[in-house]
Design a protein around this motif. Structure first.
Motif, PDB file in Angstrom:
ATOM      1  N   ARG A 212     -23.988  42.385  41.359  1.00  0.00           N
ATOM      2  CA  ARG A 212     -22.629  42.560  41.593  1.00  0.00           C
ATOM      3  C   ARG A 212     -22.034  42.784  40.455  1.00  0.00           C
ATOM      4  O   ARG A 212     -20.661  43.336  40.524  1.00  0.00           O
ATOM      5  N   LEU A 213     -22.209  42.504  39.242  1.00  0.00           N
ATOM      6  CA  LEU A 213     -21.614  43.023  37.891  1.00  0.00           C
ATOM      7  C   LEU A 213     -21.923  44.249  37.485  1.00  0.00           C
ATOM      8  O   LEU A 213     -21.377  44.899  36.245  1.00  0.00           O
ATOM      9  N   ARG A 214     -22.703  45.077  38.128  1.00  0.00           N
ATOM     10  CA  ARG A 214     -23.075  46.229  37.435  1.00  0.00           C
ATOM     11  C   ARG A 214     -22.097  47.135  37.467  1.00  0.00           C
ATOM     12  O   ARG A 214     -21.869  47.996  36.603  1.00  0.00           O
ATOM     13  N   PHE A 215     -21.017  47.256  38.572  1.00  0.00           N
ATOM     14  CA  PHE A 215     -19.972  48.342  38.651  1.00  0.00           C
ATOM     15  C   PHE A 215     -19.132  47.969  37.482  1.00  0.00           C
ATOM     16  O   PHE A 215     -18.598  48.753  36.720  1.00  0.00           O
ATOM     17  N   LEU A 216     -18.421  46.623  37.303  1.00  0.00           N
ATOM     18  CA  LEU A 216     -17.878  46.396  36.177  1.00  0.00           C
ATOM     19  C   LEU A 216     -18.482  46.714  34.780  1.00  0.00           C
ATOM     20  O   LEU A 216     -17.739  47.389  34.196  1.00  0.00           O
ATOM     21  N   ARG A 217     -19.835  46.618  34.560  1.00  0.00           N
ATOM     22  CA  ARG A 217     -20.455  46.873  33.502  1.00  0.00           C
ATOM     23  C   ARG A 217     -20.413  48.552  33.117  1.00  0.00           C
ATOM     24  O   ARG A 217     -19.934  48.955  31.957  1.00  0.00           O
ATOM     25  N   GLU A 218     -20.512  49.335  34.181  1.00  0.00           N
ATOM     26  CA  GLU A 218     -20.435  50.597  34.032  1.00  0.00           C
ATOM     27  C   GLU A 218     -19.025  51.453  33.787  1.00  0.00           C
ATOM     28  O   GLU A 218     -19.051  52.173  32.966  1.00  0.00           O
ATOM     29  N   VAL A 219     -18.299  50.486  34.402  1.00  0.00           N
ATOM     30  CA  VAL A 219     -16.732  50.914  34.029  1.00  0.00           C
ATOM     31  C   VAL A 219     -16.251  50.695  32.836  1.00  0.00           C
ATOM     32  O   VAL A 219     -15.828  51.416  31.988  1.00  0.00           O
ATOM     33  N   VAL A 220     -16.639  49.321  32.350  1.00  0.00           N
ATOM     34  CA  VAL A 220     -16.447  49.182  31.017  1.00  0.00           C
ATOM     35  C   VAL A 220     -17.029  50.066  29.976  1.00  0.00           C
ATOM     36  O   VAL A 220     -16.362  50.578  28.833  1.00  0.00           O
ATOM     37  N   GLU A 221     -18.315  50.368  30.243  1.00  0.00           N
ATOM     38  CA  GLU A 221     -19.121  51.249  29.141  1.00  0.00           C
ATOM     39  C   GLU A 221     -18.191  52.486  29.263  1.00  0.00           C
ATOM     40  O   GLU A 221     -18.227  53.277  28.153  1.00  0.00           O
ATOM     41  N   ALA A 222     -17.865  53.067  30.377  1.00  0.00           N
ATOM     42  CA  ALA A 222     -17.408  54.464  30.759  1.00  0.00           C
ATOM     43  C   ALA A 222     -16.012  54.452  29.978  1.00  0.00           C
ATOM     44  O   ALA A 222     -15.676  55.492  29.235  1.00  0.00           O
ATOM     45  N   THR A 260     -20.103  32.757  37.979  1.00  0.00           N
ATOM     46  CA  THR A 260     -19.735  34.117  38.130  1.00  0.00           C
ATOM     47  C   THR A 260     -19.029  34.758  36.934  1.00  0.00           C
ATOM     48  O   THR A 260     -19.315  35.734  36.381  1.00  0.00           O
ATOM     49  N   TYR A 261     -17.980  34.005  36.649  1.00  0.00           N
ATOM     50  CA  TYR A 261     -17.134  34.415  35.464  1.00  0.00           C
ATOM     51  C   TYR A 261     -17.807  34.193  34.026  1.00  0.00           C
ATOM     52  O   TYR A 261     -17.450  34.944  33.221  1.00  0.00           O
ATOM     53  N   THR A 262     -18.630  33.201  33.856  1.00  0.00           N
ATOM     54  CA  THR A 262     -19.149  33.200  32.632  1.00  0.00           C
ATOM     55  C   THR A 262     -20.115  34.483  32.451  1.00  0.00           C
ATOM     56  O   THR A 262     -20.072  34.971  31.507  1.00  0.00           O
ATOM     57  N   GLN A 263     -20.923  34.852  33.375  1.00  0.00           N
ATOM     58  CA  GLN A 263     -21.563  35.957  33.398  1.00  0.00           C
ATOM     59  C   GLN A 263     -20.964  37.256  33.263  1.00  0.00           C
ATOM     60  O   GLN A 263     -21.121  38.188  32.572  1.00  0.00           O
ATOM     61  N   ALA A 264     -19.578  37.267  33.908  1.00  0.00           N
ATOM     62  CA  ALA A 264     -18.795  38.439  33.667  1.00  0.00           C
ATOM     63  C   ALA A 264     -18.278  38.427  32.124  1.00  0.00           C
ATOM     64  O   ALA A 264     -18.102  39.666  31.775  1.00  0.00           O
ATOM     65  N   VAL A 265     -17.789  37.465  31.793  1.00  0.00           N
ATOM     66  CA  VAL A 265     -17.286  37.388  30.309  1.00  0.00           C
ATOM     67  C   VAL A 265     -18.629  37.861  29.387  1.00  0.00           C
ATOM     68  O   VAL A 265     -17.995  38.510  28.324  1.00  0.00           O
ATOM     69  N   ARG A 266     -19.623  37.425  29.626  1.00  0.00           N
ATOM     70  CA  ARG A 266     -20.797  38.011  28.669  1.00  0.00           C
ATOM     71  C   ARG A 266     -20.993  39.614  28.958  1.00  0.00           C
ATOM     72  O   ARG A 266     -21.094  40.151  27.897  1.00  0.00           O
ATOM     73  N   VAL A 267     -20.695  40.176  29.995  1.00  0.00           N
ATOM     74  CA  VAL A 267     -20.563  41.572  29.898  1.00  0.00           C
ATOM     75  C   VAL A 267     -19.505  42.259  28.905  1.00  0.00           C
ATOM     76  O   VAL A 267     -19.839  43.200  28.312  1.00  0.00           O
ATOM     77  N   LEU A 268     -18.407  41.499  28.850  1.00  0.00           N
ATOM     78  CA  LEU A 268     -17.409  42.095  27.891  1.00  0.00           C
ATOM     79  C   LEU A 268     -17.589  41.617  26.398  1.00  0.00           C
ATOM     80  O   LEU A 268     -17.545  42.392  25.628  1.00  0.00           O
ATOM     81  N   ALA A 269     -18.264  40.356  26.401  1.00  0.00           N
ATOM     82  CA  ALA A 269     -18.728  39.862  24.948  1.00  0.00           C
ATOM     83  C   ALA A 269     -19.670  41.047  24.483  1.00  0.00           C
ATOM     84  O   ALA A 269     -19.558  41.351  23.209  1.00  0.00           O
TER      85      ALA A 269
END
Length: 378
Positions: A212-222, A260-269
């Motif tokens: 579920r965090l994959r789309f966030l990760r891909e948008v951030v990377e792009a 959910t948001y701990t893992q989302a913040v890890r994506v940003l970190a």
């Protein structure tokens, strides 16, 4: 920590800011029609608020399907880019940085706002509940209606959507913005992908939290590849509490929001971006963000942490003093008080907000709120 700490300098990515107050994204629905084009009135509005150390625009749709409310601005046409250039030029004349918030509402929309009156797009074909969208009914007039049931994006369309975010970031740089903030909050598209309450996919973009965090990760990377990490922020709206009501204004209530948001913040970190912005619950009797979660975010994320939602000087002092945030945003207070930082610093009285002029209209309730009169202190 005293209130003066709000007025100390801070680094944000590669920017040196004069104070720790920021103007958060605030939807005002004043773009020129047709075409959802930013204009001179908007440039005046943002320029009036350049006492803030840092400004973030209202949500700005990255494509026509990204719109959920009438008269919100876009950043996908040459005319819109030129309109935003007026804004950035005016703000830069006051020597302040400004980021564009990149926005896609996903399912929080209506056919009346969609190209060819097609249904909105989302991770899954599940309608948003407990929320209305604002559709135009004529020049300067509109009405609130429930959102339409969306259709689910295909895998190919998800990949295309990621590129739309990247192109919006290119457009933002062309318009003169200093960077961008990705809107991943408030129940909109990226938040829908993140949420177990809106994402029922069974492919690589659904199911497990990692998926579920994959789309966030891909948008951030792009987007990072376009603007660089030190010009990039992401906004979340973690909702805590026991209510089962879905509040799209704030976000979606997960069964385990801390996880959910701990893992989302890890994506940003991992992406090394400049900041994470936390939009906190701001209605009456809203649940507080747990201090344990604040501390976890600080432990995980090495960039700046921005917080907004029901803040006054005491709350700002508490959060800054514990090191849980580096900057504080003031929303409604900033709408009614273009010189809010000076009023906070000197203890001057605040103007009252007129709720009737929040969305749509012209200068009234937008650029005509008075600055403090130093002669009369009014």
């Amino acid at each position: 920590m005293s209130k003066s700490s709000l007025f100390t300098p801070v680094r944000l990515g590669n920017l040196s800011l004069e104070n720790r107050i920021f103007l958060p994204p605030l939807t005002r629905c004043r773009s020129t029609q047709p075409g959802d084009i930013p204009n001179g009135l908007m440039a005046q509005y943002y320029t009036q608020r350049t006492q803030a150390g840092f400004l973030i625009t209202e949500g700005t749709q990255i494509e026509p399907r990204g719109q959920g409310y009438a008269w919100t601005p876009g950043i996908y046409t040459p005319e819109q880019i030129a309109g935003w250039k007026q804004v950035t030029t005016a703000v830069h004349q006051r020597q302040r940085p400004i980021f564009a918030q990149l926005w896609h509402v996903g399912r929080v929309s209506h056919r009346a706002l969609q190209p060819d009156h097609q249904p909105p797009v989302a991770p899954s074909a599940v309608a948003a509940t407990g929320v209305n969208v604002f559709i135009p009914t004529g020049p300067g007039t509109g009405k609130l209606v429930p959102p339409d049931t969306p259709r689910a994006l295909t895998i190919l369309e998800i990949h295309q959507m990621v590129e739309l975010y990247a192109q919006a970031a290119r457009n933002a740089l062309a318009a003169g913005f200093d960077g961008v903030e990705i809107h991943a909050a408030n129940g909109y598209l990226i938040n829908q992908f993140m949420s177990e309450r809106a994402n029922f996919r069974t492919d690589a973009y659904g199911g497990s939290l990692s998926n579920r965090l994959r789309f966030l990760r891909e948008v951030v990377e792009a987007v990072r590849a376009v603007v660089s990490a030190d010009r990039l922020g992401v906004r979340f709206s973690p909702l805590f509490g026991t209510t089962t009501e879905e509040r799209v204004y704030l976000g979606l209530l997960e069964s385990n929001p801390a996880e959910t948001y701990t893992q989302a913040v890890r994506v940003l970190a991992e992406a090394g971006i400049a900041y994470v912005s936390l939009a906190e619950a701001d209605w009456a009797n809203a649940p507080e963000m747990p201090d344990s979660f604040r501390a976890t975010v600080r432990d995980i994320f090495g960039g700046r942490i921005l917080c907004a939602g029901r803040y006054d000087l005491n709350r700002a002092r508490h959060v800054l003093g514990h090191g849980w945030a580096d900057m504080i945003g003031f929303g409604r207070k900033f709408i009614a008080n273009p010189d809010l930082p000076a009023r906070l610093e000197h203890g001057w009285l605040l103007n009252s907000l007129d709720p009737a002029t929040m969305y749509g209209g012209g200068a009234h309730g937008y650029t005509d709120y008075p600055f403090h009169n130093k002669e009369t202190h009014q």
